[in-house]
Motif scaffolding. Structure first.
Motif, PDB file in Angstrom:
ATOM      1  N   TRP A   7       0.805  -1.229   0.000  1.00 17.18           N
ATOM      2  CA  TRP A   7       0.000   0.000   0.000  1.00 17.18           C
ATOM      3  C   TRP A   7       0.836   1.275   0.000  1.00 17.18           C
ATOM      4  CZ3 TRP A   7      -4.456   0.345  -1.983  1.00 17.18           C
ATOM      5  CH2 TRP A   7      -5.359  -0.707  -1.915  1.00 17.18           C
ATOM      6  N   ARG A  25      -6.576   5.664  -4.160  1.00 24.32           N
ATOM      7  CA  ARG A  25      -5.833   4.522  -3.616  1.00 24.32           C
ATOM      8  C   ARG A  25      -5.928   4.497  -2.085  1.00 24.32           C
ATOM      9  NH1 ARG A  25      -6.073   0.626  -6.169  1.00 24.32           N
ATOM     10  NH2 ARG A  25      -4.240  -0.275  -5.236  1.00 24.32           N
ATOM     11  N   ASP A  28      -9.174   3.023  -1.271  1.00 24.74           N
ATOM     12  CA  ASP A  28      -9.111   1.578  -1.502  1.00 24.74           C
ATOM     13  C   ASP A  28      -8.447   0.865  -0.321  1.00 24.74           C
ATOM     14  OD1 ASP A  28     -10.301   1.904  -3.965  1.00 24.74           O
ATOM     15  OD2 ASP A  28      -8.423   1.750  -5.098  1.00 24.74           O
ATOM     16  N   ARG A  29      -7.381   1.483   0.188  1.00 22.23           N
ATOM     17  CA  ARG A  29      -6.695   0.895   1.341  1.00 22.23           C
ATOM     18  C   ARG A  29      -7.614   0.871   2.556  1.00 22.23           C
ATOM     19  NH1 ARG A  29      -1.123   2.927   4.287  1.00 22.23           N
ATOM     20  NH2 ARG A  29      -0.930   1.114   5.631  1.00 22.23           N
ATOM     21  N   ARG A  31     -10.896   0.826   2.560  1.00 17.67           N
ATOM     22  CA  ARG A  31     -11.930  -0.191   2.326  1.00 17.67           C
ATOM     23  C   ARG A  31     -11.402  -1.589   2.619  1.00 17.67           C
ATOM     24  NH1 ARG A  31     -12.613   1.872  -2.675  1.00 17.67           N
ATOM     25  NH2 ARG A  31     -13.845   3.718  -2.523  1.00 17.67           N
ATOM     26  N   SER A  32     -10.185  -1.887   2.163  1.00 18.38           N
ATOM     27  CA  SER A  32      -9.638  -3.227   2.377  1.00 18.38           C
ATOM     28  C   SER A  32      -9.369  -3.488   3.848  1.00 18.38           C
ATOM     29  CB  SER A  32      -8.373  -3.434   1.553  1.00 18.38           C
ATOM     30  OG  SER A  32      -7.297  -2.696   2.075  1.00 18.38           O
ATOM     31  N   THR A  33      -8.999  -2.460   4.591  1.00 23.16           N
ATOM     32  CA  THR A  33      -8.757  -2.619   6.024  1.00 23.16           C
ATOM     33  C   THR A  33     -10.068  -2.844   6.766  1.00 23.16           C
ATOM     34  OG1 THR A  33      -6.816  -1.206   5.898  1.00 23.16           O
ATOM     35  CG2 THR A  33      -7.778  -1.531   8.066  1.00 23.16           C
ATOM     36  N   ARG A  35     -12.821  -3.969   5.605  1.00 21.70           N
ATOM     37  CA  ARG A  35     -13.507  -5.184   5.152  1.00 21.70           C
ATOM     38  C   ARG A  35     -13.257  -6.352   6.102  1.00 21.70           C
ATOM     39  NH1 ARG A  35     -10.746  -6.726   0.194  1.00 21.70           N
ATOM     40  NH2 ARG A  35      -9.313  -7.614   1.681  1.00 21.70           N
ATOM     41  N   ASP A  36     -12.056  -6.385   6.723  1.00 18.77           N
ATOM     42  CA  ASP A  36     -11.679  -7.517   7.556  1.00 18.77           C
ATOM     43  C   ASP A  36     -12.100  -7.370   9.018  1.00 18.77           C
ATOM     44  OD1 ASP A  36     -10.495  -8.637   5.312  1.00 18.77           O
ATOM     45  OD2 ASP A  36      -8.559  -7.707   5.736  1.00 18.77           O
TER      46      ASP A  36
END
Length: 62
Positions: A7, A25, A28-29, A31-33, A35-36
């Motif tokens: 990232w 970006r 996006d980072r 969102r990915s964090t 999500r979990d």
């Protein structure tokens, strides 16, 4: 590329291309964090940062 450096390098590359791409970006980072995480915690986080995210989105969507 290892996971811990993906990232930061990706965001730096995007920032060099344009501020809008860098902001995308970063979102996006985020969102990915989120999500979990546990859904309750993720929803609370989205609620707390929604106004700031909307301002960023409005600024770079022009």
């Amino acid at each position: 590329m290892s996971g811990s450096t993906y990232w930061p390098k990706e965001i730096k590359r995007a920032d060099r291309r344009s501020p809008k791409e860098g902001a995308t970006r970063r979102l996006d980072r985020l969102r990915s964090t989120l999500r979990d995480l546990d859904p309750v915690v993720a929803n609370r986080a989205w609620g707390e940062i929604s106004e700031a995210l909307q301002r960023i989105t409005d600024r770079y969507s022009r």
